[in-house]
Write a protein that holds these residues in place. Sequence first.
Motif, PDB file in Angstrom:
ATOM      1  N   GLU A  41      73.143  12.401  75.732  1.00 64.02           N
ATOM      2  CA  GLU A  41      74.353  13.075  75.268  1.00 64.02           C
ATOM      3  C   GLU A  41      74.993  13.897  76.384  1.00 64.02           C
ATOM      4  N   TYR A  42      74.164  14.440  77.249  1.00 65.27           N
ATOM      5  CA  TYR A  42      74.691  15.224  78.373  1.00 65.27           C
ATOM      6  C   TYR A  42      75.226  14.312  79.485  1.00 65.27           C
ATOM      7  N   LEU A  43      74.441  13.308  79.858  1.00 69.21           N
ATOM      8  CA  LEU A  43      74.791  12.476  81.017  1.00 69.21           C
ATOM      9  C   LEU A  43      76.012  11.598  80.781  1.00 69.21           C
ATOM     10  N   ARG A  44      76.281  11.250  79.525  1.00 68.42           N
ATOM     11  CA  ARG A  44      77.416  10.358  79.291  1.00 68.42           C
ATOM     12  C   ARG A  44      78.755  11.074  79.460  1.00 68.42           C
ATOM     13  N   ILE A  45      78.742  12.415  79.515  1.00 68.03           N
ATOM     14  CA  ILE A  45      80.010  13.135  79.671  1.00 68.03           C
ATOM     15  C   ILE A  45      80.009  14.086  80.878  1.00 68.03           C
ATOM     16  N   HIS A  46      78.865  14.224  81.566  1.00 61.61           N
ATOM     17  CA  HIS A  46      78.800  15.106  82.736  1.00 61.61           C
ATOM     18  C   HIS A  46      78.373  14.303  83.962  1.00 61.61           C
ATOM     19  N   ALA A  47      79.114  14.444  85.033  1.00 61.68           N
ATOM     20  CA  ALA A  47      78.780  13.755  86.282  1.00 61.68           C
ATOM     21  C   ALA A  47      77.720  14.538  87.047  1.00 61.68           C
ATOM     22  N   VAL A  48      76.646  13.874  87.427  1.00 60.92           N
ATOM     23  CA  VAL A  48      75.609  14.476  88.272  1.00 60.92           C
ATOM     24  C   VAL A  48      75.296  13.500  89.399  1.00 60.92           C
ATOM     25  N   ASP A  49      74.606  13.996  90.406  1.00 62.68           N
ATOM     26  CA  ASP A  49      74.284  13.146  91.558  1.00 62.68           C
ATOM     27  C   ASP A  49      72.964  12.413  91.400  1.00 62.68           C
ATOM     28  N   LEU A  50      71.984  13.074  90.791  1.00 62.68           N
ATOM     29  CA  LEU A  50      70.628  12.528  90.751  1.00 62.68           C
ATOM     30  C   LEU A  50      69.955  12.884  89.433  1.00 62.68           C
ATOM     31  N   VAL A  51      69.245  11.901  88.865  1.00 64.10           N
ATOM     32  CA  VAL A  51      68.436  12.129  87.665  1.00 64.10           C
ATOM     33  C   VAL A  51      66.985  11.832  88.020  1.00 64.10           C
ATOM     34  N   VAL A  55      59.328   7.802  82.358  1.00 62.28           N
ATOM     35  CA  VAL A  55      59.454   6.576  81.562  1.00 62.28           C
ATOM     36  C   VAL A  55      59.085   6.827  80.108  1.00 62.28           C
ATOM     37  N   TYR A  56      57.926   7.422  79.860  1.00 61.69           N
ATOM     38  CA  TYR A  56      57.429   7.582  78.492  1.00 61.69           C
ATOM     39  C   TYR A  56      57.838   8.934  77.930  1.00 61.69           C
ATOM     40  N   MET A  57      58.754   8.902  76.949  1.00 63.33           N
ATOM     41  CA  MET A  57      59.241  10.121  76.304  1.00 63.33           C
ATOM     42  C   MET A  57      59.488   9.850  74.829  1.00 63.33           C
ATOM     43  N   PRO A  58      59.522  10.898  74.000  1.00 63.81           N
ATOM     44  CA  PRO A  58      59.826  10.709  72.579  1.00 63.81           C
ATOM     45  C   PRO A  58      61.291  10.342  72.375  1.00 63.81           C
ATOM     46  N   GLN A  59      61.597   9.706  71.250  1.00 64.44           N
ATOM     47  CA  GLN A  59      62.956   9.356  70.819  1.00 64.44           C
ATOM     48  C   GLN A  59      63.558   8.214  71.636  1.00 64.44           C
ATOM     49  N   MET A  60      63.534   8.324  72.926  1.00 65.48           N
ATOM     50  CA  MET A  60      64.137   7.306  73.781  1.00 65.48           C
ATOM     51  C   MET A  60      63.369   7.259  75.102  1.00 65.48           C
ATOM     52  N   SER A  61      62.888   6.083  75.488  1.00 65.05           N
ATOM     53  CA  SER A  61      62.143   5.970  76.741  1.00 65.05           C
ATOM     54  C   SER A  61      63.085   6.108  77.933  1.00 65.05           C
ATOM     55  N   GLY A  62      62.504   6.394  79.087  1.00 65.72           N
ATOM     56  CA  GLY A  62      63.294   6.475  80.296  1.00 65.72           C
ATOM     57  C   GLY A  62      63.965   5.154  80.629  1.00 65.72           C
ATOM     58  N   LEU A  63      63.287   4.042  80.341  1.00 68.56           N
ATOM     59  CA  LEU A  63      63.867   2.735  80.594  1.00 68.56           C
ATOM     60  C   LEU A  63      65.102   2.505  79.717  1.00 68.56           C
ATOM     61  N   GLU A  64      65.021   2.889  78.436  1.00 65.46           N
ATOM     62  CA  GLU A  64      66.172   2.742  77.550  1.00 65.46           C
ATOM     63  C   GLU A  64      67.316   3.652  77.979  1.00 65.46           C
ATOM     64  N   LEU A  65      66.985   4.883  78.376  1.00 64.47           N
ATOM     65  CA  LEU A  65      68.022   5.801  78.850  1.00 64.47           C
ATOM     66  C   LEU A  65      68.717   5.229  80.079  1.00 64.47           C
ATOM     67  N   LEU A  66      67.938   4.657  80.981  1.00 61.00           N
ATOM     68  CA  LEU A  66      68.527   4.073  82.184  1.00 61.00           C
ATOM     69  C   LEU A  66      69.424   2.889  81.835  1.00 61.00           C
ATOM     70  N   HIS A  67      69.002   2.054  80.872  1.00 56.27           N
ATOM     71  CA  HIS A  67      69.852   0.946  80.400  1.00 56.27           C
ATOM     72  C   HIS A  67      71.195   1.490  79.903  1.00 56.27           C
ATOM     73  N   ARG A  68      71.160   2.542  79.098  1.00 55.11           N
ATOM     74  CA  ARG A  68      72.401   3.111  78.553  1.00 55.11           C
ATOM     75  C   ARG A  68      73.288   3.675  79.663  1.00 55.11           C
ATOM     76  N   ARG A  70      73.475   2.745  82.816  1.00 60.26           N
ATOM     77  CA  ARG A  70      74.098   1.680  83.602  1.00 60.26           C
ATOM     78  C   ARG A  70      75.160   0.939  82.788  1.00 60.26           C
ATOM     79  N   ALA A  71      74.907   0.707  81.489  1.00 61.04           N
ATOM     80  CA  ALA A  71      75.883   0.034  80.643  1.00 61.04           C
ATOM     81  C   ALA A  71      77.157   0.851  80.492  1.00 61.04           C
ATOM     82  N   ALA A  72      77.024   2.180  80.522  1.00 56.08           N
ATOM     83  CA  ALA A  72      78.178   3.063  80.370  1.00 56.08           C
ATOM     84  C   ALA A  72      78.840   3.396  81.705  1.00 56.08           C
ATOM     85  N   GLY A  73      78.297   2.869  82.790  1.00 55.13           N
ATOM     86  CA  GLY A  73      78.884   3.128  84.095  1.00 55.13           C
ATOM     87  C   GLY A  73      78.518   4.471  84.687  1.00 55.13           C
ATOM     88  N   VAL A  74      77.439   5.089  84.211  1.00 54.79           N
ATOM     89  CA  VAL A  74      76.973   6.352  84.794  1.00 54.79           C
ATOM     90  C   VAL A  74      76.348   6.036  86.147  1.00 54.79           C
TER      91      VAL A  74
END
Length: 224
Positions: A41-51, A55-68, A70-74
Amino acid sequence: MYQVVIVEDDPMISMLNTRFTEKDGRFHVIRTFEAGNAAWEYLRIHAVDLVILDVYMPQMSGLELLHRMRAAGVSAEVIMITAANDSETVESLLRLGVADFLVKPFSYERFRQALDNFCRRKEALRGGSVNQQNLDRLFVDAADPIAAPNLPAPKGMQAKTLEHILEFLSHTDEQYTCEQISEHVGLSTVTVRRYVNYLVEIGRVQSEINYGTGGRPSIVYRRM
């Protein structure tokens, strides 16, 4: 200064990653998250240089977050820090353009190397065009264990002294004269000048002329 977001569900590791990151004066951690959904929710509207992303986290894995992302052009670069080391996971992350991949437990030196490689890429791509030297810094130096992080020392110089000076400059984005570097690292000004001039020659330090001293212009140095 590069803006960093850390996504890590373990508070202790998150605090450690924050401390490691902010030891380097080129970086500032602006937010930390313990779950992928909040980070997204933060990254899709805020520009940052580095994340810096687990990988393993609750609710959404790091791999899924990374997919989102890249798909959104972050376009933020990503350093993965995880206990996952199976080849399938690594291959998936590399296909998504991960800048580096650190397997727990990792050392501060390896973490710092990942930050150095990130800065090297940013510096090489600055200005909108690249030449062969910049491309070599991107692809050759990063893959060469002698060029990064260890420094080749020419005859008459000590590799540890080169690394000592470079380490001091790595922890700040300020510029220093040879006299100021000498005070911080405990070496003579003559020695520092010889070493920093070599670091300039091999593209690890940048020199500029400072005309704003009120007296004679002085040469100042900073880490590239």
